[in-house]
Scaffold this motif. Structure first.
Motif, PDB file in Angstrom:
ATOM      1  N   VAL A  91      11.284   1.150   4.547  1.00  0.00           N
ATOM      2  CA  VAL A  91      10.226   0.172   4.777  1.00  0.00           C
ATOM      3  C   VAL A  91      10.837  -1.053   5.446  1.00  0.00           C
ATOM      4  O   VAL A  91      11.898  -1.529   5.056  1.00  0.00           O
ATOM      5  CB  VAL A  91       9.547  -0.218   3.454  1.00  0.00           C
ATOM      6  N   THR A  94       6.465  -7.471   9.846  1.00  0.00           N
ATOM      7  CA  THR A  94       7.452  -6.482  10.286  1.00  0.00           C
ATOM      8  C   THR A  94       8.163  -7.005  11.527  1.00  0.00           C
ATOM      9  O   THR A  94       7.660  -7.881  12.234  1.00  0.00           O
ATOM     10  CB  THR A  94       6.775  -5.152  10.624  1.00  0.00           C
ATOM     11  N   ARG A 123       3.431  -3.769   1.336  1.00  0.00           N
ATOM     12  CA  ARG A 123       4.346  -2.897   2.081  1.00  0.00           C
ATOM     13  C   ARG A 123       5.619  -2.594   1.285  1.00  0.00           C
ATOM     14  O   ARG A 123       6.114  -1.459   1.296  1.00  0.00           O
ATOM     15  CB  ARG A 123       4.705  -3.590   3.395  1.00  0.00           C
ATOM     16  N   LEU A 124       6.123  -3.616   0.581  1.00  0.00           N
ATOM     17  CA  LEU A 124       7.431  -3.493  -0.068  1.00  0.00           C
ATOM     18  C   LEU A 124       7.360  -3.293  -1.578  1.00  0.00           C
ATOM     19  O   LEU A 124       8.359  -2.919  -2.194  1.00  0.00           O
ATOM     20  CB  LEU A 124       8.259  -4.752   0.220  1.00  0.00           C
TER      21      LEU A 124
END
Length: 280
Positions: A3, A72, A267-268
């Motif tokens: 990720v 990102t 996301r993480l």
């Protein structure tokens, strides 16, 4: 598949400091400081519609900081390329000499960067964020990556507390209060509002605008020549502001002006939630 943690990642000082509620004060404080550079503030006043769109520029700047911190790598570099293209097309006119100058002059970009990150660090720490001198050294070192996004070379950017102090010492002879700085000062104390919002804004926002001004370094307040809250009072006010905002649910607080931090946590994972315990 790994990720993408973005430019900094959850274990950086940047990740955790930028998630602190006192960043709101640091952001406004940085605008006061930036406005003391005559060319930097002229470039903003001459190319911005901030007087007609009082929170547009503030929210866009805050959103870019949020994206560069939590987005990102691909999204960050794409947004940075757009910002550089916009800056490349803009010119300012020196109010003293009449000379035209590019707003992406590296010296101006460096000033804006340093005023911004130094104000973020100073305001959050005064408000109670538990960063040590070593943490702040690491923060300024990390922020060289942000400086690269706008076109600067990392080697030219102060990367420690000492280097940042030396930079401001060298810059002071170039800084002064100008009519443009006064315009920014008045704007940040009382942004133009519809008539029905003026009284609530005067009661609710103006003290915060002045609190942010009062968190400037002493030398910057002297350059403005305008009264500030006493140092102890400004520090107590910043601590109270941080405490009050900390009571707001994080998902709500981190959704304004953008959701970049919430997207990063999604996301993480929840372990990436900013908190002082994650400081390296």
């Amino acid at each position: 598949m790994a990720v993408d943690p973005g430019l900094f990642g959850p274990n950086s000082v940047t990740w955790n400091l930028h998630g602190d509620p006192a960043m709101w004060l640091g952001g406004v404080c940085s605008l006061y400081l930036q406005a003391l550079h005559p060319r930097a503030v002229a470039g903003v006043v001459q190319n911005s519609i901030f007087l007609k769109d009082p929170f547009g520029r503030l929210s866009r700047t805050a959103s870019f900081v949020g994206l560069s911190t939590y987005g990102t790598r691909d999204d960050v570099h794409e947004a940075a390329a757009r910002v550089r293209r916009i800056h490349q097309a803009l010119k300012g006119r020196d109010q003293d000499t009449g000379e035209k100058f590019p707003v992406d002059d590296p010296e101006l970009l460096l000033w804006v960067h340093c005023a911004e990150v130094a104000s973020f660090a100073s305001a959050t720490v005064r408000a109670g964020f538990p960063a040590t001198r070593a943490h702040l050294d690491q923060y300024f070192h990390e922020q060289r990556r942000s400086a690269e996004l706008v076109g600067l070379s990392a080697d030219d950017v102060p990367g420690s507390v000492g280097e940042m102090a030396d930079y401001f010492s060298a810059m002071k002879p170039q800084l002064r209060r100008t009519p443009d700085a006064d315009l920014v000062y008045e704007f940040l104390h009382a942004p133009p509002m519809p008539p029905w919002l003026r009284l609530p804004m005067r009661v609710g926002y103006r003290p915060l605008g002045h609190l942010s001004y009062s968190l400037l370094p002493d030398w910057a307040i002297r350059l403005y020549g305008r009264p500030a809250y006493p140092e102890a009072g400004a520090t107590s006010g910043a601590q109270a502001f941080r405490l009050a905002l900390s009571a707001i649910p994080k998902r709500l607080r981190w959704s304004v002006p953008s959701r970049h931090l919430l997207d990063a946590i999604a996301r993480l994972g929840r372990s990436a939630t900013p908190r002082p315990a994650l400081l390296p």
